[in-house]
Structure formats: structure tokens, C-alpha cells
Motif scaffolding. Structure first.
Motif, PDB file in Angstrom:
ATOM      1  N   ARG A 274       0.851  -1.181   0.000  1.00  0.00           N
ATOM      2  CA  ARG A 274       0.000   0.000   0.000  1.00  0.00           C
ATOM      3  C   ARG A 274       0.897   1.245   0.000  1.00  0.00           C
ATOM      4  N   GLU A 275       0.565   2.203  -0.858  1.00  0.00           N
ATOM      5  CA  GLU A 275       1.400   3.390  -0.975  1.00  0.00           C
ATOM      6  C   GLU A 275       0.569   4.658  -0.829  1.00  0.00           C
ATOM      7  N   PHE A 276       1.240   5.675  -0.330  1.00  0.00           N
ATOM      8  CA  PHE A 276       0.632   6.978  -0.128  1.00  0.00           C
ATOM      9  C   PHE A 276       0.327   7.652  -1.461  1.00  0.00           C
ATOM     10  N   VAL A 277      -0.829   8.324  -1.517  1.00  0.00           N
ATOM     11  CA  VAL A 277      -1.206   9.077  -2.704  1.00  0.00           C
ATOM     12  C   VAL A 277      -1.304  10.571  -2.381  1.00  0.00           C
ATOM     13  N   ALA A 278      -2.132  10.909  -1.387  1.00  0.00           N
ATOM     14  CA  ALA A 278      -2.352  12.319  -1.053  1.00  0.00           C
ATOM     15  C   ALA A 278      -2.955  12.418   0.337  1.00  0.00           C
ATOM     16  N   ALA A 279      -2.802  13.584   0.953  1.00  0.00           N
ATOM     17  CA  ALA A 279      -3.405  13.821   2.264  1.00  0.00           C
ATOM     18  C   ALA A 279      -3.770  15.289   2.393  1.00  0.00           C
ATOM     19  N   VAL A 280      -4.795  15.532   3.199  1.00  0.00           N
ATOM     20  CA  VAL A 280      -5.209  16.901   3.505  1.00  0.00           C
ATOM     21  C   VAL A 280      -5.321  17.026   5.020  1.00  0.00           C
ATOM     22  N   ASP A 281      -4.875  18.134   5.561  1.00  0.00           N
ATOM     23  CA  ASP A 281      -4.891  18.273   7.017  1.00  0.00           C
ATOM     24  C   ASP A 281      -6.279  18.658   7.519  1.00  0.00           C
ATOM     25  N   TRP A 282      -6.413  18.795   8.833  1.00  0.00           N
ATOM     26  CA  TRP A 282      -7.700  19.022   9.457  1.00  0.00           C
ATOM     27  C   TRP A 282      -8.310  20.360   9.060  1.00  0.00           C
ATOM     28  N   SER A 283      -7.473  21.341   8.689  1.00  0.00           N
ATOM     29  CA  SER A 283      -7.994  22.648   8.297  1.00  0.00           C
ATOM     30  C   SER A 283      -8.389  22.705   6.825  1.00  0.00           C
ATOM     31  N   GLY A 284      -7.876  21.751   6.057  1.00  0.00           N
ATOM     32  CA  GLY A 284      -8.087  21.771   4.609  1.00  0.00           C
ATOM     33  C   GLY A 284      -7.106  22.672   3.893  1.00  0.00           C
ATOM     34  N   GLY A 285      -6.262  23.344   4.642  1.00  0.00           N
ATOM     35  CA  GLY A 285      -5.368  24.314   4.034  1.00  0.00           C
ATOM     36  C   GLY A 285      -4.022  23.785   3.610  1.00  0.00           C
ATOM     37  N   ASN A 286      -3.709  22.581   4.014  1.00  0.00           N
ATOM     38  CA  ASN A 286      -2.413  21.978   3.674  1.00  0.00           C
ATOM     39  C   ASN A 286      -2.616  20.600   3.079  1.00  0.00           C
ATOM     40  N   THR A 287      -1.818  20.291   2.073  1.00  0.00           N
ATOM     41  CA  THR A 287      -1.925  19.014   1.381  1.00  0.00           C
ATOM     42  C   THR A 287      -0.542  18.429   1.114  1.00  0.00           C
ATOM     43  N   HIS A 288      -0.510  17.100   0.986  1.00  0.00           N
ATOM     44  CA  HIS A 288       0.689  16.378   0.556  1.00  0.00           C
ATOM     45  C   HIS A 288       0.304  15.561  -0.669  1.00  0.00           C
ATOM     46  N   TYR A 289       1.245  15.357  -1.575  1.00  0.00           N
ATOM     47  CA  TYR A 289       1.014  14.474  -2.716  1.00  0.00           C
ATOM     48  C   TYR A 289       2.248  13.607  -2.954  1.00  0.00           C
ATOM     49  N   ALA A 290       2.012  12.387  -3.397  1.00  0.00           N
ATOM     50  CA  ALA A 290       3.116  11.583  -3.888  1.00  0.00           C
ATOM     51  C   ALA A 290       3.615  12.186  -5.193  1.00  0.00           C
ATOM     52  N   ASP A 291       4.896  12.050  -5.447  1.00  0.00           N
ATOM     53  CA  ASP A 291       5.469  12.626  -6.668  1.00  0.00           C
ATOM     54  C   ASP A 291       4.798  12.060  -7.917  1.00  0.00           C
ATOM     55  N   SER A 292       4.373  10.816  -7.845  1.00  0.00           N
ATOM     56  CA  SER A 292       3.804  10.151  -9.021  1.00  0.00           C
ATOM     57  C   SER A 292       2.449  10.716  -9.433  1.00  0.00           C
ATOM     58  N   VAL A 293       1.789  11.443  -8.537  1.00  0.00           N
ATOM     59  CA  VAL A 293       0.457  11.971  -8.857  1.00  0.00           C
ATOM     60  C   VAL A 293       0.415  13.488  -8.837  1.00  0.00           C
ATOM     61  N   LYS A 294       1.497  14.112  -8.433  1.00  0.00           N
ATOM     62  CA  LYS A 294       1.515  15.570  -8.312  1.00  0.00           C
ATOM     63  C   LYS A 294       1.220  16.207  -9.661  1.00  0.00           C
ATOM     64  N   GLY A 295       0.321  17.181  -9.666  1.00  0.00           N
ATOM     65  CA  GLY A 295      -0.071  17.848 -10.894  1.00  0.00           C
ATOM     66  C   GLY A 295      -1.214  17.173 -11.619  1.00  0.00           C
ATOM     67  N   ARG A 296      -1.549  15.944 -11.232  1.00  0.00           N
ATOM     68  CA  ARG A 296      -2.659  15.214 -11.869  1.00  0.00           C
ATOM     69  C   ARG A 296      -3.825  14.995 -10.906  1.00  0.00           C
ATOM     70  N   PHE A 297      -3.514  14.784  -9.635  1.00  0.00           N
ATOM     71  CA  PHE A 297      -4.535  14.504  -8.627  1.00  0.00           C
ATOM     72  C   PHE A 297      -4.688  15.711  -7.716  1.00  0.00           C
ATOM     73  N   THR A 298      -5.917  15.926  -7.228  1.00  0.00           N
ATOM     74  CA  THR A 298      -6.190  16.999  -6.283  1.00  0.00           C
ATOM     75  C   THR A 298      -7.046  16.461  -5.144  1.00  0.00           C
ATOM     76  N   ILE A 299      -6.594  16.681  -3.915  1.00  0.00           N
ATOM     77  CA  ILE A 299      -7.369  16.280  -2.732  1.00  0.00           C
ATOM     78  C   ILE A 299      -8.031  17.515  -2.139  1.00  0.00           C
ATOM     79  N   SER A 300      -9.256  17.344  -1.678  1.00  0.00           N
ATOM     80  CA  SER A 300      -9.979  18.452  -1.056  1.00  0.00           C
ATOM     81  C   SER A 300     -10.974  17.876  -0.061  1.00  0.00           C
TER      82      SER A 300
END
Length: 125
Positions: free
Chosen positions: A46-72
Motif C-alpha cells: 500500500r502506498e501513499f497518494v495524497a493527504a489533507v490536514d484538518w484545516s483543509g489548508g495543507n496538502t501532501h502528494y506523492a510525486d507520481s500523482v503531483k499535478g494530476r490529482f487533487t485532494i480536497s
């Protein structure tokens, strides 16, 4: 007890788009959790894809999906979305959402306490 239910998976051609949803219920307030998306392809870890923090103001993305995927996240619906564009065959996997109630906002499986059952995404070439 925190419950997470994913939906939105399916079969799509390469270059297409899908939007995954994760509804979070039970436990503490929705705003208490960071939420992540992970994926697992057959025979792989299992691998990480994306995450959003409790405020919704900060996000992380795996390099493989950056620019293609959006978490909200939409607080009114206790829902976290993963918008996936320009899909590739290598994006094929079961996708899981997970909640972190300990403010870690991490990229590791162990950073998350509660998991959904997953939704399958298949991208054909």
C-alpha cells in the motif's frame, strides 16, 4: 467508532478522469482528522497518494500523482475528495481513504488510525 466509506471507483481509459469520495462518520468532529488516500496494486505494498490536514489548508502528494490529482475536503458533507485527471494504467489499484486523529498528517500507513474498505480503479491503455 470512526467509519470511512469510499466511492467513485471504476473503469476508465488512459487520459480520463475519476473523482473518488470518502465520507467520514462517527468518532470526533470531522475537522479533527487529517485524511489521506492510499492505493494498493496487486502484489504491491500500500502506498501513499495524497493527504489533507484538518484545516483543509495543507496538502501532501506523492510525486507520481503531483499535478494530476487533487485532494480536497467539504466540511458540510464530512467528505474528502480525490480528483484524478490524466489517469495512467499505472494508477490502477484499490484506493483507500484513512483518517488520522493524532495530528500527524503523515505519508505512512502507520500514521493513520482508521481505514475504509477501498474502491477499485482500473485504467485501461
Amino acid at each position: 467508532q470512526v467509519q470511512l466509506v469510499e466511492s467513485g471507483g471504476g473503469l476508465v481509459q488512459a487520459g480520463g478522469s475519476l473523482r473518488l469520495s470518502c465520507v467520514v462518520s462517527g468518532g470526533r468532529a470531522f475537522s479533527s482528522y487529517a485524511v489521506g488516500w492510499f492505493r494498493q496494486a496487486p502484489g504491491k505494498e500500500r502506498e501513499f497518494v495524497a493527504a489533507v490536514d484538518w484545516s483543509g489548508g495543507n496538502t501532501h502528494y506523492a510525486d507520481s500523482v503531483k499535478g494530476r490529482f487533487t485532494i480536497s475536503r467539504l466540511y458540510a458533507k464530512n467528505t474528502v475528495y480525490l480528483e484524478m485527471n490524466s489517469l495512467k494504467p499505472e494508477d490502477t489499484a484499490d484506493y483507500y481513504c484513512a483518517a488520522d486523529g493524532r495530528l500527524r498528517f503523515g505519508r505512512r500507513v502507520v500514521d493513520y488510525d482508521h481505514w475504509g474498505q477501498g474502491t477499485q480503479v482500473t485504467v485501461s491503455s
